[in-house]
Write a protein that holds these residues in place. Structure first.
Motif, PDB file in Angstrom:
ATOM      1  N   PHE A 108       0.837  -1.211   0.000  1.00 22.41           N
ATOM      2  CA  PHE A 108       0.000   0.000   0.000  1.00 22.41           C
ATOM      3  C   PHE A 108       0.867   1.255   0.000  1.00 22.41           C
ATOM      4  CE2 PHE A 108      -3.777  -2.444   1.340  1.00 22.41           C
ATOM      5  CZ  PHE A 108      -4.690  -1.865   0.484  1.00 22.41           C
ATOM      6  N   ALA A 109       1.938   1.211   0.762  1.00 24.97           N
ATOM      7  CA  ALA A 109       2.833   2.376   0.796  1.00 24.97           C
ATOM      8  C   ALA A 109       3.471   2.592  -0.563  1.00 24.97           C
ATOM      9  CB  ALA A 109       3.894   2.177   1.874  1.00 24.97           C
ATOM     10  N   GLN A 110       3.870   1.465  -1.188  1.00 22.99           N
ATOM     11  CA  GLN A 110       4.482   1.589  -2.509  1.00 22.99           C
ATOM     12  C   GLN A 110       3.481   2.133  -3.527  1.00 22.99           C
ATOM     13  OE1 GLN A 110       6.158  -2.188  -3.574  1.00 22.99           O
ATOM     14  NE2 GLN A 110       7.535  -2.269  -1.770  1.00 22.99           N
ATOM     15  N   MET A 111       2.230   1.642  -3.445  1.00 24.56           N
ATOM     16  CA  MET A 111       1.203   2.130  -4.363  1.00 24.56           C
ATOM     17  C   MET A 111       0.917   3.618  -4.122  1.00 24.56           C
ATOM     18  SD  MET A 111       0.545  -0.266  -6.367  1.00 24.56           S
ATOM     19  CE  MET A 111      -0.801   0.536  -7.170  1.00 24.56           C
ATOM     20  N   ALA A 112       0.889   4.037  -2.876  1.00 23.11           N
ATOM     21  CA  ALA A 112       0.669   5.457  -2.580  1.00 23.11           C
ATOM     22  C   ALA A 112       1.772   6.302  -3.174  1.00 23.11           C
ATOM     23  CB  ALA A 112       0.592   5.668  -1.055  1.00 23.11           C
ATOM     24  N   LYS A 113       2.996   5.801  -3.106  1.00 23.34           N
ATOM     25  CA  LYS A 113       4.125   6.529  -3.701  1.00 23.34           C
ATOM     26  C   LYS A 113       3.976   6.607  -5.211  1.00 23.34           C
ATOM     27  CE  LYS A 113       8.023   8.656  -3.128  1.00 23.34           C
ATOM     28  NZ  LYS A 113       8.092   9.910  -2.350  1.00 23.34           N
ATOM     29  N   VAL A 114       3.551   5.481  -5.793  1.00 20.12           N
ATOM     30  CA  VAL A 114       3.339   5.458  -7.251  1.00 20.12           C
ATOM     31  C   VAL A 114       2.255   6.460  -7.641  1.00 20.12           C
ATOM     32  CG1 VAL A 114       2.522   4.056  -9.187  1.00 20.12           C
ATOM     33  CG2 VAL A 114       4.166   3.106  -7.562  1.00 20.12           C
ATOM     34  N   PHE A 115       1.152   6.496  -6.909  1.00 25.79           N
ATOM     35  CA  PHE A 115       0.056   7.438  -7.194  1.00 25.79           C
ATOM     36  C   PHE A 115       0.529   8.881  -7.054  1.00 25.79           C
ATOM     37  CE2 PHE A 115      -3.075   3.982  -5.839  1.00 25.79           C
ATOM     38  CZ  PHE A 115      -3.237   3.560  -7.153  1.00 25.79           C
ATOM     39  N   GLU A 116       1.403   9.123  -6.075  1.00 28.28           N
ATOM     40  CA  GLU A 116       1.931  10.474  -5.888  1.00 28.28           C
ATOM     41  C   GLU A 116       2.770  10.890  -7.081  1.00 28.28           C
ATOM     42  OE1 GLU A 116       4.601  13.002  -2.644  1.00 28.28           O
ATOM     43  OE2 GLU A 116       4.100  10.875  -2.315  1.00 28.28           O
ATOM     44  N   ILE A 117       3.612   9.957  -7.575  1.00 27.65           N
ATOM     45  CA  ILE A 117       4.445  10.252  -8.745  1.00 27.65           C
ATOM     46  C   ILE A 117       3.564  10.475  -9.966  1.00 27.65           C
ATOM     47  CG2 ILE A 117       6.221   9.317 -10.279  1.00 27.65           C
ATOM     48  CD1 ILE A 117       7.348   7.823  -7.843  1.00 27.65           C
ATOM     49  N   ALA A 118       2.497   9.645 -10.093  1.00 28.35           N
ATOM     50  CA  ALA A 118       1.577   9.803 -11.239  1.00 28.35           C
ATOM     51  C   ALA A 118       0.847  11.135 -11.189  1.00 28.35           C
ATOM     52  CB  ALA A 118       0.589   8.646 -11.268  1.00 28.35           C
ATOM     53  N   CYS A 119       0.468  11.564  -9.991  1.00 30.29           N
ATOM     54  CA  CYS A 119      -0.217  12.875  -9.871  1.00 30.29           C
ATOM     55  C   CYS A 119       0.715  13.993 -10.300  1.00 30.29           C
ATOM     56  CB  CYS A 119      -0.660  13.102  -8.427  1.00 30.29           C
ATOM     57  SG  CYS A 119      -2.004  12.035  -7.915  1.00 30.29           S
ATOM     58  N   GLY A 120       1.996  13.914  -9.905  1.00 32.66           N
ATOM     59  CA  GLY A 120       2.916  14.956 -10.304  1.00 32.66           C
ATOM     60  C   GLY A 120       3.172  14.979 -11.790  1.00 32.66           C
ATOM     61  N   ALA A 121       3.101  13.806 -12.434  1.00 32.57           N
ATOM     62  CA  ALA A 121       3.387  13.738 -13.874  1.00 32.57           C
ATOM     63  C   ALA A 121       2.192  14.134 -14.729  1.00 32.57           C
ATOM     64  CB  ALA A 121       3.862  12.324 -14.242  1.00 32.57           C
ATOM     65  N   THR A 122       1.008  13.751 -14.297  1.00 31.78           N
ATOM     66  CA  THR A 122      -0.184  13.965 -15.137  1.00 31.78           C
ATOM     67  C   THR A 122      -1.005  15.177 -14.722  1.00 31.78           C
ATOM     68  OG1 THR A 122      -1.492  12.533 -13.710  1.00 31.78           O
ATOM     69  CG2 THR A 122      -0.368  11.500 -15.578  1.00 31.78           C
ATOM     70  N   LYS A 123      -0.690  15.767 -13.560  1.00 37.25           N
ATOM     71  CA  LYS A 123      -1.462  16.907 -13.028  1.00 37.25           C
ATOM     72  C   LYS A 123      -2.925  16.525 -12.768  1.00 37.25           C
ATOM     73  CE  LYS A 123       2.170  19.464 -13.525  1.00 37.25           C
ATOM     74  NZ  LYS A 123       2.979  19.853 -12.342  1.00 37.25           N
ATOM     75  N   VAL A 124      -3.168  15.228 -12.519  1.00 35.17           N
ATOM     76  CA  VAL A 124      -4.515  14.713 -12.225  1.00 35.17           C
ATOM     77  C   VAL A 124      -4.422  13.916 -10.939  1.00 35.17           C
ATOM     78  CG1 VAL A 124      -6.420  13.277 -13.013  1.00 35.17           C
ATOM     79  CG2 VAL A 124      -5.121  14.630 -14.662  1.00 35.17           C
ATOM     80  N   ASP A 125      -5.388  14.145 -10.042  1.00 34.83           N
ATOM     81  CA  ASP A 125      -5.378  13.413  -8.773  1.00 34.83           C
ATOM     82  C   ASP A 125      -5.573  11.939  -9.019  1.00 34.83           C
ATOM     83  OD1 ASP A 125      -5.056  15.763  -7.426  1.00 34.83           O
ATOM     84  OD2 ASP A 125      -7.220  16.078  -7.067  1.00 34.83           O
ATOM     85  N   GLN A 126      -4.691  11.093  -8.399  1.00 39.19           N
ATOM     86  CA  GLN A 126      -4.714   9.643  -8.514  1.00 39.19           C
ATOM     87  C   GLN A 126      -4.952   9.058  -7.118  1.00 39.19           C
ATOM     88  OE1 GLN A 126      -4.593   7.975 -11.300  1.00 39.19           O
ATOM     89  NE2 GLN A 126      -3.949   9.597 -12.738  1.00 39.19           N
ATOM     90  N   PRO A 127      -5.589   7.883  -7.020  1.00 40.29           N
ATOM     91  CA  PRO A 127      -6.090   7.022  -8.106  1.00 40.29           C
ATOM     92  C   PRO A 127      -7.487   7.429  -8.521  1.00 40.29           C
ATOM     93  CG  PRO A 127      -6.372   5.919  -6.029  1.00 40.29           C
ATOM     94  CD  PRO A 127      -5.691   7.214  -5.706  1.00 40.29           C
ATOM     95  N   MET A 128      -7.989   6.810  -9.594  1.00 41.90           N
ATOM     96  CA  MET A 128      -9.336   7.059 -10.101  1.00 41.90           C
ATOM     97  C   MET A 128      -9.974   5.738 -10.486  1.00 41.90           C
ATOM     98  SD  MET A 128      -9.161  10.533 -12.371  1.00 41.90           S
ATOM     99  CE  MET A 128      -7.889   9.879 -13.441  1.00 41.90           C
ATOM    100  N   CYS A 129     -11.297   5.722 -10.421  1.00 43.78           N
ATOM    101  CA  CYS A 129     -12.042   4.543 -10.871  1.00 43.78           C
ATOM    102  C   CYS A 129     -12.129   4.551 -12.385  1.00 43.78           C
ATOM    103  CB  CYS A 129     -13.427   4.527 -10.233  1.00 43.78           C
ATOM    104  SG  CYS A 129     -14.437   5.952 -10.697  1.00 43.78           S
ATOM    105  N   HIS A 130     -12.710   3.476 -12.943  1.00 47.55           N
ATOM    106  CA  HIS A 130     -12.812   3.355 -14.393  1.00 47.55           C
ATOM    107  C   HIS A 130     -13.649   4.496 -14.980  1.00 47.55           C
ATOM    108  CE1 HIS A 130     -10.762  -0.419 -15.242  1.00 47.55           C
ATOM    109  NE2 HIS A 130     -11.321  -0.952 -14.157  1.00 47.55           N
ATOM    110  N   ASP A 131     -14.784   4.793 -14.349  1.00 51.93           N
ATOM    111  CA  ASP A 131     -15.673   5.830 -14.891  1.00 51.93           C
ATOM    112  C   ASP A 131     -14.987   7.191 -14.902  1.00 51.93           C
ATOM    113  OD1 ASP A 131     -17.574   3.894 -15.137  1.00 51.93           O
ATOM    114  OD2 ASP A 131     -18.558   4.378 -13.213  1.00 51.93           O
TER     115      ASP A 131
END
Length: 453
Positions: A108-131
Motif C-alpha cells: 500500500f505504501a508503494q502504491m501510494a508513492k506510485v500514485f503520488e508520482i503519477a499525480c505529479g506527472a499527469t497533473k490529475v489526482d490519482q487514483p481514479m475509478c474506471h468511470d
C-alpha cells in the motif's frame, strides 16, 4: 491495525486495486463487494511488469553501470538505495509457490508513492475509478482536439502570410505606423475617458432621476391617499347635501300644503252654501220646495240638519253662547230646545198642522240674529245681507203656515245667505286668532332665547 483503503479522488468511492491480488497472495484474490475495480497500475503504466520489477534499486556495492543501454520499460525508474529503503521496510515472505512476497501494508505504501508520482506527472489526482478515468480521458481528448485545431489555424495563417509575400516595414515606416497607432490609441483613450465621464454623468443623472422617481412615487401615493380622502368627504358631503335638499323639498312641499290647508277652510268644504235656481243649498242639499220642484222632505231635513250644525259650530268656535235657546243637531232630525221643551225642525209637516215646525224655524232665526249681534259687538263693520226682524228675513216670513211655497223657499234662501256672511266672518276671525297666537308664540320664544343668552 486499521485497514488501508484507496478512494477515487474524483467521486470518492472505495477502490479495489487489482494489482495487489498477485502481490498479497491467493487469499486476497477477490475484492469485497461494493468496491470499484481500478485499472492495474503496474500493467497499464509499465507494460505488464510487476510493481517490484518497475524499480531498479542500486545498492552501494552495485556497479553504477549496471543499467545498460539494453534496459527495457520495466527499468524506467531508478531508485537510489536511500529512497528505495522506503519500499523495503518490511521483510519479504514466501508465497505458496515459493515466490518471495512483501507485507500488504508495504505494498500500500508503494502504491501510494506510485500514485503520488503519477499525480505529479499527469497533473490529475490519482487514483481514479474506471468511470472517472474514462471521463478524464474524454476531456483530455477534447483538449487535444482543440489544440490540434489551433495548430491547424496557426499553420493556415502562416501559410496565408507566406502566400501574401509581405515585406517587412522599414524603420521609418514602422516609426510612422507606431506613431499613428499611438495617436489612435491616445484618441481612443481620450474617447474612452470622455465616454467614461459621460457614463459617470449619466449614472449620476440616473441616480438623481431614481431619487426623483422615488419622490414622485411617494407624492403620487400621498396624492392618491388625499384623493381617496377627498372622495370620501365629497361623497359624505353629497349625501348630506342630498339629505338637506330632500328635507328642503319636503319642507317646501309641506309649506305649500300648509298654505293650501290654511287657505282651505273645513267649513267651506263641509258646509258649502250656494244656490240652485230658486233654492238655497247647503252641502248640496236644497232647502225649501216649490210647485215646479217639489223637493222631498228627506232632502229638506238634511239641509236643516247641516244648517243647525253649522250655526252651532261657528258659535262655539267664536265663543258665543245663545241666551234662550239650545241648538241640537241630530243629522236629518235636528231639534231646538227652550225652557219649555224641544221642537222638531224636520218634516214632513202639513201646511195647517205645522205650529211646532214654524216655532223651531223662528227659534233658529232668533239664534242667528243673536249671533249676528254678537259679531257686531266684536266688529262694527260687520253687516248681514238681509235684515232679520223676529220671524222675517228681508220682510219675508219664515213660517210655513198660511204661506206659499215660493215665499217660504225665498225666505230660507235669504236666511242661508245671512248664514254664509256669518260663516265668512267666523273664518276670518279664526285666521286672525291663529296669526295672533303664532306671533305671541314667536315673541315668547325670542324672549326665552334672549334670557338664556
Amino acid at each position: 491495525m486499521e485497514k488501508q483503503i484507496f478512494r477515487c479522488q474524483s467521486c470518492r468511492v472505495k477502490l479495489n486495486i487489482g494489482g495487489l491480488d498477485s502481490l498479497a497472495g491467493p487469499d486476497n484474490s477477490h475484492g469485497s463487494s461494493g468496491h470499484k475495480q481500478v485499472p492495474n497500475i503496474a500493467s497499464s503504466s509499465f507494460g505488464g511488469s510487476k510493481v517490484d520489477d518497475s524499480f531498479i534499486v542500486l545498492d552501494h556495492n552495485k556497479s553504477k553501470g549496471a543499467s545498460g543501454s539494453n534496459r527495457n520499460l520495466d527499468e524506467s525508474f531508478v531508485m537510489l538505495a536511500g529512497s528505495a529503503s522506503s519500499l523495503r521496510q518490511a521483510p519479504a515472505h514466501a508465497s505458496a509457490n515459493g515466490i518471495p512476497l512483501q507485507p500488504l501494508d508495504s505494498k500500500f505504501a508503494q502504491m501510494a508513492k506510485v500514485f503520488e508520482i503519477a499525480c505529479g506527472a499527469t497533473k490529475v489526482d490519482q487514483p481514479m475509478c474506471h468511470d472517472c478515468a474514462h471521463r478524464v480521458q474524454d476531456e483530455v481528448e477534447v483538449s487535444i482536439k482543440e489544440a490540434q485545431q489551433e495548430c491547424a489555424a496557426y499553420e493556415a495563417a502562416i501559410k496565408r502570410l507566406a502566400e501574401e509575400d509581405l515585406q517587412p516595414l522599414t524603420d521609418q515606416e514602422y516609426v510612422e505606423e507606431m506613431k499613428q497607432a499611438q495617436e489612435a490609441e491616445a484618441a481612443e483613450k481620450a474617447r474612452a475617458d470622455r465616454l467614461e465621464a459621460e457614463l459617470a454623468h449619466a449614472e449620476r443623472e440616473l441616480s438623481e432621476l431614481g431619487a426623483s422617481s422615488s419622490e414622485l412615487d411617494s407624492l403620487e401615493e400621498r396624492y392618491w391617499h388625499d384623493f381617496n380622502d377627498f372622495q370620501l368627504q365629497l361623497r359624505a358631503h353629497v349625501d348630506e347635501r342630498d339629505v338637506l335638499l330632500n328635507k328642503a323639498s319636503d319642507m317646501q312641499n309641506s309649506a305649500a300644503h300648509l298654505k293650501r290647508l290654511q287657505q282651505t277652510n273645513v267649513y267651506h268644504d263641509v258646509f258649502r252654501i250656494w244656490h240652485e235656481g230658486p233654492f238655497g243649498t247647503i252641502g248640496g242639499f236644497r232647502l225649501g220646495r216649490t210647485n215646479e220642484a217639489p223637493v222631498e222632505w228627506d232632502e229638506i231635513n238634511a239641509a236643516w240638519g247641516q244648517t243647525v250644525l253649522l250655526l252651532k259650530t261657528i258659535a262655539q268656535e267664536c265663543g258665543c253662547t245663545f241666551s234662550s235657546y239650545r241648538l241640537i243637531p241630530m243629522g236629518s232630525y235636528p231639534q231646538i230646545a227652550d225652557k219649555r221643551g224641544t221642537h222638531d225642525l224636520y218634516g214632513p209637516v202639513s201646511r195647517v198642522m205645522c205650529a211646532s215646525y214654524d216655532r223651531a224655524m223662528v227659534m233658529f232665526l232668533t239664534c242667528m240674529k243673536e249671533f249676528a249681534d254678537w259679531i257686531v259687538s266684536q266688529d262694527n263693520s260687520f253687516e248681514m245681507a238681509y235684515a232679520i226682524d223676529q220671524d222675517k228675513v228681508a220682510n219675508m216670513t219664515i213660517r210655513l203656515q198660511f204661506n206659499s211655497d215660493s215665499k217660504w223657499t225665498k225666505a230660507l234662501k235669504y236666511m242661508l245667505t245671512n248664514l254664509k256672511y256669518c260663516l265668512k266672518w267666523a273664518i276670518t276671525h279664526q285666521k286672525l286668532e291663529r296669526n295672533a297666537s303664532a306671533a305671541r308664540t314667536s315673541h315668547n320664544q325670542v324672549n326665552a332665547s334672549s334670557v338664556r343668552q
